[in-house]
Design a protein around this motif. Structure first.
Motif, PDB file in Angstrom:
ATOM      1  N   VAL A 159       0.853  -1.188   0.000  1.00 34.92           N
ATOM      2  CA  VAL A 159       0.000   0.000   0.000  1.00 34.92           C
ATOM      3  C   VAL A 159       0.886   1.233   0.000  1.00 34.92           C
ATOM      4  N   ASN A 160       0.321   2.309  -0.477  1.00 38.17           N
ATOM      5  CA  ASN A 160       1.043   3.566  -0.472  1.00 38.17           C
ATOM      6  C   ASN A 160       0.957   4.208   0.907  1.00 38.17           C
ATOM      7  N   PRO A 161       2.069   4.660   1.440  1.00 39.21           N
ATOM      8  CA  PRO A 161       1.991   5.387   2.704  1.00 39.21           C
ATOM      9  C   PRO A 161       1.285   6.721   2.483  1.00 39.21           C
ATOM     10  N   PRO A 162       0.709   7.295   3.521  1.00 34.89           N
ATOM     11  CA  PRO A 162       0.027   8.585   3.349  1.00 34.89           C
ATOM     12  C   PRO A 162       1.012   9.696   3.022  1.00 34.89           C
ATOM     13  N   LEU A 163       0.595  10.594   2.171  1.00 31.98           N
ATOM     14  CA  LEU A 163       1.400  11.767   1.842  1.00 31.98           C
ATOM     15  C   LEU A 163       1.287  12.769   2.979  1.00 31.98           C
ATOM     16  N   GLN A 164       2.392  13.084   3.596  1.00 31.44           N
ATOM     17  CA  GLN A 164       2.400  14.019   4.716  1.00 31.44           C
ATOM     18  C   GLN A 164       2.595  15.439   4.181  1.00 31.44           C
ATOM     19  N   PRO A 165       1.614  16.311   4.408  1.00 30.25           N
ATOM     20  CA  PRO A 165       1.705  17.671   3.847  1.00 30.25           C
ATOM     21  C   PRO A 165       2.999  18.380   4.216  1.00 30.25           C
ATOM     22  N   ALA A 166       3.501  18.166   5.419  1.00 33.34           N
ATOM     23  CA  ALA A 166       4.719  18.859   5.832  1.00 33.34           C
ATOM     24  C   ALA A 166       5.907  18.479   4.955  1.00 33.34           C
ATOM     25  N   ALA A 167       5.892  17.237   4.421  1.00 31.20           N
ATOM     26  CA  ALA A 167       7.014  16.792   3.594  1.00 31.20           C
ATOM     27  C   ALA A 167       7.102  17.579   2.301  1.00 31.20           C
ATOM     28  N   ARG A 168       5.969  18.055   1.816  1.00 30.58           N
ATOM     29  CA  ARG A 168       5.972  18.811   0.561  1.00 30.58           C
ATOM     30  C   ARG A 168       6.480  20.231   0.752  1.00 30.58           C
ATOM     31  N   GLN A 169       6.647  20.652   1.990  1.00 28.55           N
ATOM     32  CA  GLN A 169       7.132  22.002   2.256  1.00 28.55           C
ATOM     33  C   GLN A 169       8.650  22.072   2.320  1.00 28.55           C
ATOM     34  N   SER A 229      29.545   5.368   8.879  1.00 23.11           N
ATOM     35  CA  SER A 229      28.327   5.741   9.600  1.00 23.11           C
ATOM     36  C   SER A 229      27.466   6.710   8.792  1.00 23.11           C
ATOM     37  N   GLY A 230      28.108   7.593   8.034  1.00 30.88           N
ATOM     38  CA  GLY A 230      27.348   8.530   7.217  1.00 30.88           C
ATOM     39  C   GLY A 230      26.534   7.850   6.141  1.00 30.88           C
ATOM     40  N   HIS A 231      27.003   6.706   5.685  1.00 35.53           N
ATOM     41  CA  HIS A 231      26.288   5.938   4.671  1.00 35.53           C
ATOM     42  C   HIS A 231      24.969   5.418   5.229  1.00 35.53           C
ATOM     43  N   ARG A 232      25.024   4.782   6.393  1.00 35.52           N
ATOM     44  CA  ARG A 232      23.801   4.242   7.015  1.00 35.52           C
ATOM     45  C   ARG A 232      22.819   5.361   7.353  1.00 35.52           C
ATOM     46  N   ARG A 233      23.313   6.472   7.872  1.00 36.77           N
ATOM     47  CA  ARG A 233      22.426   7.581   8.235  1.00 36.77           C
ATOM     48  C   ARG A 233      21.753   8.178   6.996  1.00 36.77           C
ATOM     49  N   THR A 234      22.488   8.239   5.896  1.00 35.97           N
ATOM     50  CA  THR A 234      21.909   8.762   4.660  1.00 35.97           C
ATOM     51  C   THR A 234      20.795   7.864   4.151  1.00 35.97           C
ATOM     52  N   LEU A 235      21.013   6.553   4.181  1.00 33.03           N
ATOM     53  CA  LEU A 235      19.976   5.617   3.737  1.00 33.03           C
ATOM     54  C   LEU A 235      18.707   5.780   4.566  1.00 33.03           C
ATOM     55  N   ASP A 236      18.854   5.810   5.874  1.00 35.59           N
ATOM     56  CA  ASP A 236      17.682   5.918   6.748  1.00 35.59           C
ATOM     57  C   ASP A 236      16.955   7.239   6.527  1.00 35.59           C
ATOM     58  N   TRP A 237      17.705   8.309   6.426  1.00 39.80           N
ATOM     59  CA  TRP A 237      17.101   9.631   6.258  1.00 39.80           C
ATOM     60  C   TRP A 237      16.377   9.742   4.918  1.00 39.80           C
ATOM     61  N   ALA A 238      17.016   9.315   3.845  1.00 39.15           N
ATOM     62  CA  ALA A 238      16.401   9.419   2.516  1.00 39.15           C
ATOM     63  C   ALA A 238      15.162   8.533   2.426  1.00 39.15           C
ATOM     64  N   GLN A 239      15.212   7.332   3.016  1.00 38.77           N
ATOM     65  CA  GLN A 239      14.041   6.457   2.978  1.00 38.77           C
ATOM     66  C   GLN A 239      12.869   7.082   3.725  1.00 38.77           C
ATOM     67  N   ALA A 240      13.124   7.655   4.884  1.00 39.33           N
ATOM     68  CA  ALA A 240      12.056   8.316   5.641  1.00 39.33           C
ATOM     69  C   ALA A 240      11.505   9.508   4.867  1.00 39.33           C
ATOM     70  N   HIS A 241      12.375  10.231   4.196  1.00 37.36           N
ATOM     71  CA  HIS A 241      11.970  11.401   3.426  1.00 37.36           C
ATOM     72  C   HIS A 241      11.036  11.003   2.280  1.00 37.36           C
ATOM     73  N   LEU A 242      11.410   9.970   1.540  1.00 41.66           N
ATOM     74  CA  LEU A 242      10.601   9.525   0.407  1.00 41.66           C
ATOM     75  C   LEU A 242       9.289   8.892   0.868  1.00 41.66           C
ATOM     76  N   THR A 243       9.316   8.186   1.991  1.00 40.58           N
ATOM     77  CA  THR A 243       8.092   7.594   2.527  1.00 40.58           C
ATOM     78  C   THR A 243       7.101   8.677   2.926  1.00 40.58           C
ATOM     79  N   ALA A 244       7.603   9.742   3.517  1.00 34.62           N
ATOM     80  CA  ALA A 244       6.724  10.847   3.914  1.00 34.62           C
ATOM     81  C   ALA A 244       6.076  11.526   2.714  1.00 34.62           C
ATOM     82  N   LEU A 245       6.680  11.379   1.550  1.00 38.04           N
ATOM     83  CA  LEU A 245       6.119  11.963   0.329  1.00 38.04           C
ATOM     84  C   LEU A 245       5.096  11.035  -0.334  1.00 38.04           C
ATOM     85  N   GLY A 246       4.783   9.928   0.302  1.00 35.16           N
ATOM     86  CA  GLY A 246       3.736   9.039  -0.210  1.00 35.16           C
ATOM     87  C   GLY A 246       4.218   7.952  -1.142  1.00 35.16           C
TER      88      GLY A 246
END
Length: 444
Positions: free
Chosen positions: A41-51, A72-89
């Motif tokens: 399923v698609n995660p919900p699009l979080q309005p704040a992410a579009r800002q 360590s920067g590699h793992r942190r980048t993966l986690d951050w980018a995945q959360a960012h894209l998920t918040a965009l739906g």
């Protein structure tokens, strides 16, 4: 005499189908319920992410530091980018794979009465070779090296003016058995990654330069030693459930080990995130995939894996748009375009610089690499996918520890061009390639 008794009637056996039918019905309903609960399923699009903004994303990303697999920067980048894209739906798939980190255990140059310690060039596989030492010019080209007859000999030079990988490749192509660079550079040298050739490619400190250069014409031995250790890399594939990759936006998220990788290639990552943000909640999101490739610096490993795993849906892809080093204005923003897309680029943005990528025909130990381009779009070409490579050229901090700065406005400008090109590609007539075989993996 007692009368004969008759056996009491018994209940007839239940037919087997009457037992199996309810059981099959329960199993079927259970399987359907399981598939329903576990369906993508698609995660919900979080309005704040579009800002969000490119500048804001860069404020976060630059804190992570170098992003080579295993850091360590590699793992942190993966986690951050995945959360960012998920918040965009977008539903994000993390395509993990094994990577190899090559560690330098030191290098040395030996001759009668001389032993010099040094370092293996980044990415070199290492090895040991003996031969006559030949001094070459720091900026020697292919013709000069051929004229010096390096075949079966060892080369030495002082600080090259450009990426060291370029000179190392030229020495190997000329038949040299090894290269030593005297690191007398006035500024930190570029951290260009060397192809994993089984030859000693090394550097020695400036204080030992005179002693080494004085041995030109004599027989010496180069030895470079490395060790490999496993690490985990991962591509991030962001797509709406049921969407097709009519266009694919990509960039590599890793950096060379010692560089923060601002322009190479945090700039591309930020551009892809900006494109995903603009597309979120629009029809473009249903026709686009957004992919952050890993382990590009070690040889396009992430993009090659992605192409193998997704070759069948890629038959729908009208264009793969790769953004690499778009945050520093070393040159005007340019596009290396598939021949079928060049006219479209001129129509969408007449002022955009069109450039050609020279094919590599390097032959090492009988193996020829016939690849055009050294960024992730090159992995799509053998599959027949048309590519658009957006690039601003090599800046002075390319593959250096000083690659710490990018201009968010230039990143946004590259995203503008990529979005315009993608929409034009989707609007243009196109005939998809027919799949070949059951899996489509044999398509060309």
């Amino acid at each position: 005499m007692y009368p004969r008794t008759r056996a009491l009637p018994t209940r007839p056996a239940i037919a087997l189908w009457k037992l199996l039918l309810p059981a099959l019905l329960v199993l079927g309903l259970g399987g359907w319920a399981y598939r329903w609960v576990t369906r993508p399923v698609n995660p919900p699009l979080q309005p704040a992410a579009r800002q969000g903004t490119v500048a804001g994303d860069w404020t976060t990303l630059q804190v992570f530091g170098p992003r080579a697999p295993g850091q360590s920067g590699h793992r942190r980048t993966l986690d951050w980018a995945q959360a960012h894209l998920t918040a965009l739906g977008y539903r994000v798939t993390r395509q993990s794979f094994a990577a190899t980190v090559r560690e330098d255990l030191g290098a040395e140059v030996r001759a009668p009465g001389l032993t010099l310690r040094g370092q293996t060039l980044d990415g070199a596989q290492g090895g040991e070779q003996e031969g006559e030492l030949v001094r070459i010019a720091p900026g020697a080209g292919a013709e000069q090296l051929q004229a010096q007859n390096l075949l079966g000999r060892l080369a030495v030079t002082t600080c090259p003016p450009g990426p060291w990988a370029r000179l190392a490749d030229a020495v190997v192509e000329a038949g040299g058995l090894g290269l030593a660079i005297v690191n007398d550079c006035a500024r930190p040298p570029p951290l260009s990654r060397i192809d994993g050739t089984a030859l000693p490619l090394l550097t020695v400190p400036a204080r030992d330069g005179a002693a080494l250069l004085a041995r030109a014409g004599q027989r010496v031995t180069f030895r470079a030693t490395t060790r490999e250790r496993p690490a985990t890399a991962a591509n991030l594939i962001a797509a709406r459930v049921g969407s097709t990759p009519d266009v694919l936006f990509g960039a590599h998220l890793d950096s060379v080990p010692l560089s923060p990788g601002a322009n190479d290639n945090a700039s591309g990552v930020l551009a892809v995130l900006e494109l995903a943000r603009r597309a979120a909640g629009t029809p473009l999101a249903e026709r686009a995939w957004f992919v952050l490739f890993d382990d590009e610096e070690a040889g396009l490993n992430g993009s090659r894996l992605f192409v193998r795993a997704y070759s069948y849906p890629l038959r729908h892809t009208r264009a793969m748009l790769n953004l690499d080093m778009v945050g520093v204005a070393a040159e005007p923003l340019g596009v290396a375009a598939h021949e079928e897309l060049r006219a479209l680029v001129r129509r969408v943005s007449p002022a955009t610089r069109l450039f050609e990528e020279a094919p590599s025909t390097r032959e090492t130990f009988g193996r020829t690499l016939n690849v055009t381009g050294r960024s992730d779009h090159a992995a799509f070409k053998p599959l027949g996918v048309r590519t658009l490579f957006l690039h601003r050229g090599l800046d002075p901090n390319y593959h250096r520890a000083g690659d710490t700065v990018l201009d968010p406005r230039l990143v946004s400008g590259a995203a503008d061009l990529a979005e315009g090109l993608a929409r034009a590609v989707l609007a243009a007539p196109w005939t998809p390639r027919e799949p070949c075989g059951i899996t489509g993996r044999d398509c060309r």
